[in-house]
Structures are given as structure tokens and as C-alpha cells.
Design a protein around this motif. Structure first.
Motif, short mmCIF file in Angstrom:
data_model
loop_
_atom_site.label_atom_id
_atom_site.label_comp_id
_atom_site.label_asym_id
_atom_site.label_seq_id
_atom_site.Cartn_x
_atom_site.Cartn_y
_atom_site.Cartn_z
N ALA A 156 -38.19 -37.06 4.29
CA ALA A 156 -37.92 -38.43 3.86
C ALA A 156 -36.95 -38.46 2.69
CB ALA A 156 -39.24 -39.10 3.46
N ARG A 157 -36.97 -37.42 1.84
CA ARG A 157 -36.05 -37.39 0.71
C ARG A 157 -34.65 -36.96 1.13
NH1 ARG A 157 -40.55 -35.06 -2.00
NH2 ARG A 157 -39.67 -32.98 -1.78
N GLY A 158 -34.47 -36.69 2.41
CA GLY A 158 -33.14 -36.36 2.90
C GLY A 158 -32.74 -34.92 2.68
N ARG A 159 -33.70 -34.03 2.37
CA ARG A 159 -33.34 -32.63 2.19
C ARG A 159 -34.53 -31.77 2.63
NH1 ARG A 159 -35.78 -30.17 -2.01
NH2 ARG A 159 -36.81 -31.48 -3.55
N LEU A 160 -34.24 -30.66 3.21
CA LEU A 160 -35.28 -29.72 3.57
C LEU A 160 -35.32 -28.63 2.51
CD1 LEU A 160 -34.67 -29.33 7.39
CD2 LEU A 160 -36.36 -30.75 6.23
N VAL A 161 -36.52 -28.24 2.11
CA VAL A 161 -36.65 -27.19 1.10
C VAL A 161 -36.05 -25.91 1.64
CG1 VAL A 161 -38.30 -25.83 -0.22
CG2 VAL A 161 -38.74 -28.25 0.21
N GLN A 162 -35.23 -25.24 0.81
CA GLN A 162 -34.62 -23.98 1.22
C GLN A 162 -35.61 -22.86 0.96
OE1 GLN A 162 -30.46 -23.45 -0.04
NE2 GLN A 162 -30.66 -25.45 -0.99
N GLN A 163 -36.44 -22.57 1.96
CA GLN A 163 -37.52 -21.63 1.74
C GLN A 163 -37.05 -20.18 1.69
OE1 GLN A 163 -40.67 -22.08 1.04
NE2 GLN A 163 -40.70 -24.28 1.15
N ASP A 164 -35.74 -19.93 1.93
CA ASP A 164 -35.26 -18.58 1.72
C ASP A 164 -35.07 -18.31 0.24
OD1 ASP A 164 -33.19 -20.44 1.70
OD2 ASP A 164 -31.67 -18.93 2.20
N LYS A 165 -35.16 -19.37 -0.60
CA LYS A 165 -35.14 -19.21 -2.05
C LYS A 165 -36.56 -19.33 -2.58
CE LYS A 165 -30.48 -21.05 -2.62
NZ LYS A 165 -29.63 -22.02 -3.34
N PRO A 166 -36.84 -18.74 -3.73
CA PRO A 166 -38.21 -18.84 -4.27
C PRO A 166 -38.60 -20.30 -4.47
CG PRO A 166 -36.94 -17.20 -5.46
CD PRO A 166 -35.97 -17.90 -4.57
N ALA A 190 -28.34 -5.67 7.41
CA ALA A 190 -27.79 -6.50 8.49
C ALA A 190 -28.57 -7.80 8.68
CB ALA A 190 -27.78 -5.72 9.80
N SER A 191 -29.81 -7.85 8.17
CA SER A 191 -30.63 -9.03 8.40
C SER A 191 -30.60 -10.01 7.23
CB SER A 191 -32.09 -8.61 8.65
OG SER A 191 -32.67 -8.12 7.45
N LEU A 192 -29.81 -9.73 6.20
CA LEU A 192 -29.82 -10.56 5.00
C LEU A 192 -29.05 -11.86 5.20
CD1 LEU A 192 -29.20 -7.86 2.25
CD2 LEU A 192 -31.36 -8.71 3.11
N ALA A 193 -29.63 -12.96 4.72
CA ALA A 193 -28.95 -14.25 4.69
C ALA A 193 -28.22 -14.37 3.36
CB ALA A 193 -29.94 -15.37 4.89
N ALA A 194 -27.55 -15.52 3.15
CA ALA A 194 -26.67 -15.67 1.98
C ALA A 194 -27.40 -15.43 0.66
CB ALA A 194 -26.04 -17.06 2.00
N TYR A 195 -28.53 -16.09 0.47
CA TYR A 195 -29.26 -15.93 -0.79
C TYR A 195 -29.69 -14.49 -1.00
CZ TYR A 195 -33.07 -16.30 -4.17
OH TYR A 195 -33.89 -16.11 -5.24
N GLU A 196 -30.14 -13.84 0.08
CA GLU A 196 -30.61 -12.47 -0.05
C GLU A 196 -29.46 -11.50 -0.29
OE1 GLU A 196 -32.95 -12.27 3.53
OE2 GLU A 196 -34.79 -12.68 2.40
N CYS A 197 -28.28 -11.81 0.25
CA CYS A 197 -27.09 -11.00 -0.06
C CYS A 197 -26.80 -11.07 -1.56
CB CYS A 197 -25.88 -11.51 0.72
SG CYS A 197 -25.83 -10.99 2.45
N VAL A 198 -26.91 -12.26 -2.13
CA VAL A 198 -26.67 -12.43 -3.57
C VAL A 198 -27.69 -11.64 -4.37
CG1 VAL A 198 -26.92 -14.12 -5.43
CG2 VAL A 198 -25.42 -14.60 -3.51
N LEU A 199 -28.97 -11.71 -3.97
CA LEU A 199 -29.99 -10.96 -4.68
C LEU A 199 -29.73 -9.46 -4.62
CD1 LEU A 199 -33.49 -12.52 -3.88
CD2 LEU A 199 -32.24 -12.57 -6.02
N ARG A 200 -29.37 -8.97 -3.44
CA ARG A 200 -29.16 -7.53 -3.29
C ARG A 200 -27.94 -7.09 -4.09
NH1 ARG A 200 -30.11 -3.25 1.34
NH2 ARG A 200 -31.96 -4.51 1.63
N GLY A 201 -26.85 -7.85 -4.02
CA GLY A 201 -25.66 -7.48 -4.79
C GLY A 201 -25.91 -7.51 -6.28
N ASP A 202 -26.67 -8.51 -6.74
CA ASP A 202 -26.93 -8.66 -8.17
C ASP A 202 -27.89 -7.59 -8.67
OD1 ASP A 202 -26.40 -10.02 -10.54
OD2 ASP A 202 -28.20 -11.25 -10.37
N ALA A 203 -28.68 -6.99 -7.79
CA ALA A 203 -29.65 -5.97 -8.20
C ALA A 203 -29.03 -4.59 -8.34
CB ALA A 203 -30.79 -5.90 -7.17
N LEU A 204 -27.79 -4.42 -7.87
CA LEU A 204 -27.16 -3.10 -7.94
C LEU A 204 -26.87 -2.70 -9.39
CD1 LEU A 204 -24.69 -3.44 -4.95
CD2 LEU A 204 -26.66 -1.91 -5.07
N PRO A 205 -27.10 -1.44 -9.75
CA PRO A 205 -26.82 -0.97 -11.11
C PRO A 205 -25.32 -0.72 -11.29
CG PRO A 205 -27.67 0.84 -9.78
CD PRO A 205 -27.70 -0.39 -8.90
#
Length: 580
Positions: A183-193, A332-347
Motif C-alpha cells: 500500500a505504501r508503494g514499495r516492497l521491502v528489499q529483504q536482500d538488505k538487513p 556467482a549467486s550474489l545479487a547487487a547488495y551482496e556484491c557490495v558487501l563482499r567487495g567491501d569486506a576485502l582486506p
């Protein structure tokens, strides 16, 4: 032979809150359920060549020849139910949870099915959200490339009467969310916390303390909402879960969130104790817990600090938990948000790792061209690459600025986008413009540790080392677990600039992974502390990575405002043996 074994896809469905619905109006509920079965459910099952094995009151068990057929059937039913429930009061809706599994089952002579395959499907149904679909790992592997819907990896689940943990996946589709979000015109992006703050409990027996409980709850929701990388349930949604006997898994399902915060306030004489816990709503397990004590007459002074500390720590623990989950998934199974998390976690620290991080950020942009944070992190990666480039070219810095500009244009209210724009402006010499972006980031989210560390680095470059040290330590006060790989190296750089070389060396040594630029400061710290041999070891490693290194070109890139600080860094680098 009275029974035989076979491999089959099993769908288990159940009505959410059936006892409540039947208790309110049993005849009407049964009539509606029969109509749904004859008009929607049974015809949809037939279309997808399913066989109804049994019905148990409000539950249905169906056998399919393939998992793809089972999932298609489930999606059609749930989408149709979402439409049928539009406009129906929440307490009168019939909603289903569906679990799907493929496995070995036993078919008896009368056609009934038995075995762990049946039990797993039934238990997965219990993990699904209202209007949701939950798959076992074996079912997910069969369908992951065949549907446009995304999936959330719920990790290994311990299911009742099942010997081994079962990996579970939540399917994300329009039907997996409650009607208010639609009803609020948006679906919660459950791939994000996603998180909900349950009302804090008053454990004092003093009704006057209730105002403090309500104030803490509201403040936490407000401050968590500043973090744009997560979804926060509104207070109106979570307020109905008040009390000591909340079923956390049920609350998580009904609020459509992955994490819950619960807490309490207790008065003990003249002291007040505040507790807070972060709970994984999919398992009910505690992720983090802490308590805070203060004098009663100090409570208004301490409330803001407690809220900031809880918020900073909560977000850090949520991100860490989500990152751990992502790192266990195949790339290979990562979506956009998870790609960002994985890239940001690299040392960060080597060209190879930097290239890998850049790949993940670019992949995230391919998957979602409007993803502002992916552009922001790509900008940072390109900027670090510019630091390694000793050619004198500004091409990479210009490219980093362009990525930062796109990030801010897409989402000017994301603090990270403001930070990367600040740094590209500072590196381009636009110090005042950069400072404005740092201030904007802090105003958007004063509870994020990174905003404080970045502003502290800016103060360091400006020569205000005491303010820089305070800012770096404030980040740790906000989140005691805050420990990115670059933190100690940046704090050490502040101490070097303050001419506190032993402190600089001690903090450099605490870092698990120093960036290339901070290894330069490490070598200079050893040299200025009178440790030429150790400085020489650092220099040897630096020159292996960047054979054409130039002290003059490097110092020109460090945005130190004061000429004496530039000369000081150059002196340390030359003493260490870095080439002019």
C-alpha cells in the motif's frame, strides 16, 4: 509390496493464524477456505501436475514431479492470495505459508507419503513468512536459475525431529510481503538487513519508568532509520509485540524483518540498568547483548549516549552477521547488495585484492544501475588505485570523481555517498567543498562510526591532530566492535602527524592489513623513531609493489594542508630510504 521409495518434490502449506480465524468465526472461515480450495488452490495444483496427498484441517500436502512445478504453483497461489486479500482487514485475511523440499520419501499402498522428505517440507513451511515461500537447499539448487525472483539464504536451520541441519532459502516475490508495504508503494528489499525494535520492557514495577522505556524505543527506531542500507519497521508495526513472552521467530515473520531488538529498563535503588539484545529473527538466537548502568539522576544525560552506543553496535553486528553469510555463498549467486558487501569486506592492500573489490562493485552496478552505494564504493576503489599510480596522471582521480558524482546524484541522503564525494573533492584540492560534504555525512547519520573516522582523517590532514585522535576514538566508543582493516593504520597516521612515533608504530602493528598508503607512513614512522633497519624492511616491500615509487609525487597526493606537515612526511620517507 505395500510401500515403495521414490524421489519427489513436496509442497506443504498452512494457514497463518488459523486458530484465531476459526475462533472468531469458524463457519465463515471454513466456508472461505473451502471456496479457496475449489476456486484457486486445487485448480492451480492440477495445472502444475501436482497431487494432493492429504489435508489436515487448514494444512495441505502436495506431491509434484519436479521442484520447478512446485515453485510455480506456490508463486501463483501466493500472488493470487495477495490480490484477494487487498482491502480485507488484517485480522480477517486468509494467508498461507508454504515450504518446499525435494527428497527421498516413502509412498504407502494407500498413496499416503511418509519420511523425512515430508517432515522437512512441513518444517520449512513454519519458517516461511505469511504469504511467503521457503525452500530447502536441495530444492533451491534445482530452481535458482529458473526464476526471476531473488532468494535470501537463511543459513543452516535446525528443524524439529530432523537429525541434520537443513539449509533454507526464503523466496522474495511480491507475495512475500505484507499488504501495508504494498500500500505504501514499495516492497521491502529483504536482500538488505531489516530490523524491528520491540517495545522496551519496564522491569521496575514503577509506572513512572514507562516513559523511559517508550523514549528509548522511539529513539532507537529514529536513529536506526538513519542507516539507509537497512529497512526499519515503524513503531506502529512493532508496538503490538509488547510484553515478556514474545515469540521472536513469529514476531520476525509477521514484521517481515531479519533482526529484532528487545530490551528492558530496571531501577535498582538509585541506579538504572538498561539492557539491549540483537536477535536473529529466523532462528531466535542472540547475536549481541549488552547492559548499561547509570545513576537515576543522570539518566537524561546518559540516554542519548546509550542510544548512540546501542545503535552503532547494533548496525555493526547486523552488518557483520550479514557479511559472514554472504562470504559463505558462491560468488556467482550474489545479487547487487551482496556484491557490495563482499567487495567491501576485502582486506585492501594489494593490487590483486583492489582489482577483486572493483570487480564486485562493477558487478553490483551491472545488476542495479541505480545503486548509489555501489558507485560510491567503486569511486573509493578507483581513488586508491590513483594513489598507486606514480605517472602523475589525473585520469583515475577524474574517474573516481565521476563515480562519486553519480553516487550523490542517485542518493544525496546516503552518508557514504557524501563521504566519497568529500574525499574526491579534497584530493582535487577543493578542501572547503570537501568539508561541506563531511559535515553533510555527519548530519545525515551521527551514529555511524565511519563518519567519525573520516572526519578525523580530514582533521589530521588539516593539522588538527587532537581533534583527529578524539574522532578516531569516538568511533570505537560508538561501536566497541568496530575494527575495519584500515582503522589502526589511519589512527597511526594521526599519531605520526602529531609527532608521536612510538604510538604510530604501536597502532600500525595492530593492523591486520595495511593499505599501500599507510605502509608508506609506517616506513616513515620507523625512520623518525630511529629504527632504520625496520624502516628499510618496509621500503623493500613497498618498492617490490611499486618499483617506480616517487616520494615527491606521493607527498603531492597526500592532501596535507600545512607545508610543515608535508615536509615532515617527506623527511620521514627520505630517512626511510624511499627514492625521491
Amino acid at each position: 509390496m505395500s510401500e515403495r521409495r521414490k524421489l519427489a518434490a513436496i509442497l506443504a502449506a498452512d494457514v497463518v493464524g488459523y486458530s484465531r480465524l476459526a475462533g472468531s468465526d469458524e463457519d465463515r472461515t471454513l466456508a472461505r477456505l473451502r471456496a479457496l480450495r475449489s476456486d484457486l488452490i486445487d485448480p492451480t495444483i492440477a495445472v502444475h501436475t501436482g497431487r494432493v496427498v492429504k489435508r489436515t484441517g487448514d494444512g495441505t500436502l502436495v506431491e509434484f514431479r519436479s521442484v520447478v512445478d512446485a515453485v510455480r504453483c506456490a508463486i501463483e497461489v501466493q500472488n493470487a492470495m495477495l490480490v484477494r486479500n487487498a482491502g480485507v482487514p488484517p485480522d480477517r485475511r486468509i494467508e498461507f505459508r508454504i515450504g518446499i523440499h525435494i527428497g527421498d520419501i516413502v509412498e504407502e499402498s494407500d498413496g499416503d507419503l511418509m519420511g523425512d522428505g515430508i517432515n522437512i517440507a512441513a518444517r520449512l513451511e513454519g519458517l516461511a513468512k505469511p504469504n511467503g515461500i521457503c525452500l530447502s537447499g536441495s530444492a533451491y539448487e534445482q530452481v535458482r536459475e529458473k526464476f526471476k525472483e531473488q532468494f535470501v539464504d537463511l543459513g543452516e536451520q535446525t528443524l524439529k525431529n530432523i537429525a541434520r541441519p537443513v539449509r533454507a532459502y526464503q523466496m522474495l516475490s511480491g507475495a512475500a510481503f505484507t499488504e501495508p508495504e504494498v500500500a505504501r508503494g514499495r516492497l521491502v528489499q529483504q536482500d538488505k538487513p531489516s530490523i524491528a525494535v520491540l517495545p522496551f520492557q519496564n522491569m521496575s514495577g514503577d509506572v513512572e519508568q514507562q516513559y523511559l522505556c517508550d523514549g528509548l524505543t522511539e529513539d532507537l527506531i529514529t536513529e536506526l532509520s538513519r542507516f539507509r542500507q537497512m529497512q526499519v519497521a515503524s513503531r506502529n508495526s512493532s508496538s503490538r509485540f509488547r510484553g515478556a513472552d514474545v515469540d521472536m521467530i513469529r514476531a520476525g515473520r509477521e514484521l517481515c524483518v531479519q533482526y529484532l531488538v528487545e530490551g528492558s529498563v530496571r531501577r535498582m535503588g538509585t541506579r538504572i540498568r538498561i539492557t539491549a539484545q540483537l536477535i536473529d529473527a529466523t532462528t531466535g538466537n542472540h547475536v549481541w547483548a549488552e547492559r548499561y548502568d547509570s545513576a537515576q539522576d543522570e539518566i537524561f544525560d546518559i540516554q542519548d549516549r546509550v542510544v548512540r552506543t546501542i545503535v552503532g553496535t547494533l548496525v555493526g553486528r547486523m552488518t557483520a552477521a550479514r557479511t559472514d553469510l554472504v562470504l559463505r555463498k558462491p560468488p556467482a549467486s550474489l545479487a547487487a547488495y551482496e556484491c557490495v558487501l563482499r567487495g567491501d569486506a576485502l582486506p585492501m592492500g594489494t593490487p590483486e585484492i583492489e582489482a577483486e573489490a572493483r570487480h564486485y562493485f562493477e558487478r553490483a552496478i551491472e545488476l542495479d544501475p541505480s545503486y548509489a552505494r555501489a558507485y560510491a564504493l567503486l569511486s573509493s576503489a578507483i581513488e586508491r588505485e590513483w594513489f598507486l599510480d606514480m605517472s602523475g596522471s589525473t585520469r583515475l582521480l577524474d574517474e573516481a570523481f565521476e563515480m562519486a558524482r553519480k553516487a550523490v546524484a542517485l542518493d544525496e541522503n546516503d552518508h557514504l555517498c557524501q563521504l566519497v564525494m568529500a574525499w574526491t573533492q579534497v584530493d582535487r584540492g577543493a578542501y572547503e567543498v570537501g568539508e561541506q560534504h563531511f559535515a553533510k555525512a555527519i548530519s545525515l547519520n551521527p551514529n555511524h562510526p565511519v563518519n567519525h573516522t573520516d572526519l578525523a582523517m580530514f582533521y589530521n590532514y588539516r593539522g588538527e591532530t587532537e581533534k583527529a585522535i578524539d574522532g578516531m576514538l569516538e568511533a570505537k566508543r560508538l561501536d566497541p566492535f568496530f575494527n575495519p582493516s584500515w582503522y589502526w593504520g589511519e589512527l597511526a597516521a594521526v599519531y605520526f602527524n602529531a609527532r608521536r612515533y612510538d604510538d604510530a608504530i604501536a597502532n600500525m602493528r595492530r593492523s591486520s592489513s595495511l593499505s599501500f598508503s599507510k605502509q608508506v607512513w609506517f616506513a616513515a614512522s620507523y625512520a623518525m623513531a630511529g629504527k632504520p633497519d625496520l624502516a628499510g624492511d618496509c621500503v623493500a616491500g613497498l618498492l617490490r609493489r611499486v618499483p617506480d615509487f616517487s616520494t615527491a609525487r606521493y607527498v603531492a597526493k597526500e592532501p596535507l594542508f600545512r607545508i610543515e606537515d608535508r615536509q615532515h612526511l617527506a623527511e620521514g620517507m627520505r630517512k626511510a630510504g624511499l627514492p625521491e
